[in-house]
Design a protein around this motif. Structure first.
Motif, short mmCIF file in Angstrom:
data_model
loop_
_atom_site.label_atom_id
_atom_site.label_comp_id
_atom_site.label_asym_id
_atom_site.label_seq_id
_atom_site.Cartn_x
_atom_site.Cartn_y
_atom_site.Cartn_z
N ILE A 138 0.80 -1.17 0.07
CA ILE A 138 0.16 -0.03 0.09
C ILE A 138 0.94 1.32 0.07
N GLY A 139 1.88 1.23 0.79
CA GLY A 139 2.79 2.24 0.99
C GLY A 139 3.76 2.77 -0.66
N GLU A 140 3.64 1.50 -1.37
CA GLU A 140 4.35 1.86 -2.54
C GLU A 140 3.53 2.12 -3.84
N PHE A 141 2.34 1.36 -3.64
CA PHE A 141 1.46 1.67 -4.91
C PHE A 141 -0.06 1.35 -4.36
N PRO A 142 -0.65 2.59 -3.51
CA PRO A 142 -1.99 2.47 -2.92
C PRO A 142 -2.97 2.39 -4.16
N ASP A 143 -2.87 2.87 -5.16
CA ASP A 143 -3.75 2.67 -6.44
C ASP A 143 -4.12 1.24 -6.78
N LEU A 144 -2.77 0.63 -6.91
CA LEU A 144 -2.58 -0.73 -7.44
C LEU A 144 -3.38 -1.73 -6.40
N HIS A 145 -3.25 -1.36 -4.86
CA HIS A 145 -3.94 -2.40 -4.09
C HIS A 145 -5.52 -1.94 -4.16
N ARG A 146 -5.96 -0.75 -4.40
CA ARG A 146 -7.26 -0.30 -4.37
C ARG A 146 -7.89 -1.37 -5.55
N THR A 147 -7.19 -1.40 -6.62
CA THR A 147 -7.92 -1.91 -7.76
C THR A 147 -7.73 -3.48 -7.80
N ILE A 148 -6.63 -4.00 -7.22
CA ILE A 148 -6.36 -5.33 -7.48
C ILE A 148 -6.81 -6.04 -6.30
N VAL A 149 -6.88 -5.49 -4.89
CA VAL A 149 -7.23 -6.43 -3.86
C VAL A 149 -8.73 -5.60 -3.17
N SER A 150 -8.84 -4.30 -2.76
CA SER A 150 -10.07 -3.80 -2.26
C SER A 150 -11.20 -3.99 -3.04
N GLU A 151 -11.16 -3.51 -4.38
CA GLU A 151 -12.24 -3.81 -5.45
C GLU A 151 -12.83 -5.10 -5.43
N ARG A 152 -11.62 -6.01 -5.57
CA ARG A 152 -12.09 -7.60 -5.59
C ARG A 152 -12.57 -8.15 -4.20
N ASP A 153 -12.06 -7.54 -3.06
CA ASP A 153 -13.02 -7.85 -1.91
C ASP A 153 -14.34 -7.73 -1.95
N ILE A 154 -14.84 -6.41 -2.46
CA ILE A 154 -16.16 -5.94 -2.68
C ILE A 154 -16.76 -6.99 -3.66
N TYR A 155 -16.18 -7.43 -4.78
CA TYR A 155 -16.79 -8.22 -5.77
C TYR A 155 -16.90 -9.64 -5.14
N LEU A 156 -15.96 -10.02 -4.39
CA LEU A 156 -16.17 -11.35 -3.86
C LEU A 156 -17.19 -11.54 -2.67
N THR A 157 -17.13 -10.59 -1.95
CA THR A 157 -18.25 -10.40 -0.93
C THR A 157 -19.69 -10.26 -1.58
N TYR A 158 -19.67 -9.67 -2.65
CA TYR A 158 -21.14 -9.58 -3.35
C TYR A 158 -21.47 -11.14 -3.60
N MET A 159 -20.36 -11.74 -4.42
CA MET A 159 -20.67 -12.83 -5.16
C MET A 159 -21.27 -14.19 -3.98
N LEU A 160 -20.49 -13.92 -2.72
CA LEU A 160 -20.61 -14.99 -1.94
C LEU A 160 -22.04 -14.56 -1.05
N LYS A 161 -22.57 -13.29 -1.09
CA LYS A 161 -23.75 -13.18 -0.47
C LYS A 161 -24.95 -13.46 -1.44
N GLN A 162 -24.80 -13.28 -2.89
CA GLN A 162 -25.86 -13.88 -3.92
C GLN A 162 -25.70 -15.34 -3.55
N ALA A 163 -24.86 -15.89 -3.42
CA ALA A 163 -24.83 -17.53 -3.24
C ALA A 163 -25.51 -17.98 -2.15
N ALA A 164 -25.51 -17.12 -1.09
CA ALA A 164 -25.91 -17.54 0.23
C ALA A 164 -27.55 -17.20 0.41
#
Length: 360
Positions: A229-255
């Protein structure tokens, strides 16, 4: 029961019994068998996080290291213990092929990064995203070569175990990789792209199996993510944080609750809570927990922003460099070829004769 009233043994008898059972009754029988096998208090590995929905459904998120034999065992044990209705994995349709390949084929594919793969990646994702994908594949190939183990073993185990559970569905829960790469590239500045590419190109640090297993410890993983995060905060946001949201959404849909089959249209609808197993990288587990009780909307993180001015300049410079090197190579090869031909005795003799003809 007299012998004449008893059902016949063998295929004929089984066939006559199965014909007397409706689809709804057969479903109920198999579902009861599945529920009896499902453990009320499952003994789960410490890498599993349990989440609950408002309607009583349960989601067991298995945090894994993608190059780990221990993670494979955790996934198998969790699915066997809870007998899920749905298994969701951190894959998208562009990476589903790894479920069908064996370990030997995947190991070979991961090590071989050639021009054909580069052209395919560029054609599919564009120049910048394609190059970034190939650089990340190089990182994966480096780990594969160091450990002698193909990635995604936990996903293949999840696929196998899900097929053994009655009425268990298998869902791909990750955001499409072209969207992730394009959003990641758009979020970086020109110099950040250069710095990231340089770091990935010269990655050569040795990695041991102990290092991979340490990734299953949340404290070490959070420390690694903090450095990133300290070196590439925008990269962390797109590759990790946004995918956290997407994975959470898909898990809730499956549940969502499961509707039981009805014997007739007049019978009222009945629903039971679902049981879901999610198989994701350990780095996504904290984000999934954080977003679990939020009202999620994924339209924004699915959009691809237009290329920035720096991306257009980088693309132009890259093309100009490639064509310039190609033209210079052709010039050098052609110049040397002409010099070689002119230095040949036969050529010099022929040219001398040509000069003598006008004099005569």
């Amino acid at each position: 029961m007299s012998s004449s009233d008893a059902p016949e043994d063998g295929p004929k008898g089984a066939s006559s019994i199965s014909q007397n059972i409706s689809d709804a009754d057969a479903f109920k029988i198999l579902l009861e068998m599945k529920l009896k096998k499902r453990q009320k208090r499952p003994a789960l590995p410490n890498t599993v996080t349990e989440l609950n929905t408002e309607d009583g459904s349960k989601v067991y998120v298995v945090g894994t290291a993608h190059f780990s034999d221990s993670s494979k065992k955790d996934v198998v044990k969790t699915i066997q213990e809870v007998q899920p209705d749905v298994v969701v994995v951190e894959l998208c349709q562009y990476r589903v092929s790894m479920l069908k390949m064996d370990e030997k084929t995947l190991l070979k594919e991961a090590k071989e990064i050639n021009l054909e793969k580069l052209q395919q990646a560029i054609k599919q994702n564009g120049v910048m995203s394609g190059l970034m994908q190939m650089l990340l594949l190089k990182v994966s190939a480096h780990i594969t070569e160091q450990l002698g183990m193909a990635p995604g073993g936990e996903f293949r185990e999840a696929f196998k175990e899900a097929s053994k559970v009655p009425f268990c569905k298998f869902h791909l829960g990750d955001r499409p990789i072209p969207v992730t790469f394009k959003r990641a590239i758009a979020a970086l500045s020109f110099w950040q792209k250069v710095k990231l590419a340089w770091g990935l190109c010269f990655l050569s640090d040795p990695i041991s199996k102990d290092d991979v297993e340490k990734c299953k410890q949340k404290d070490l993983l959070e420390q690694m993510m903090a450095e990133m995060i300290g070196e590439f905060p925008d990269l962390h946001r797109t590759i990790v944080s946004e995918r956290d949201i997407y994975l959470t959404y898909m898990l809730k849909q499956a549940a969502k609750q499961i509707e039981l089959p009805r014997a007739s249209e007049n019978e009222p609808r009945k629903y039971i809570p679902a049981v879901v197993v999610g198989v994701v990288g350990m780095g996504h587990v904290p984000g999934i927990e954080k977003n679990w009780n939020s009202d999620l909307k994924i339209q924004e993180i699915m959009s691809v922003p237009p290329p920035s001015a720096s991306s257009k300049i980088f693309k132009f410079v890259l093309k100009a460099t490639v064509f310039g090197l190609l033209g210079y190579s052709c010039y050098r090869i052609g110049h040397r070829t002409v010099q070689f031909v002119l230095s040949m005795p036969a050529t010099q003799s022929y040219l001398q004769r040509l000069t003598e003809v006008p004099q005569q």
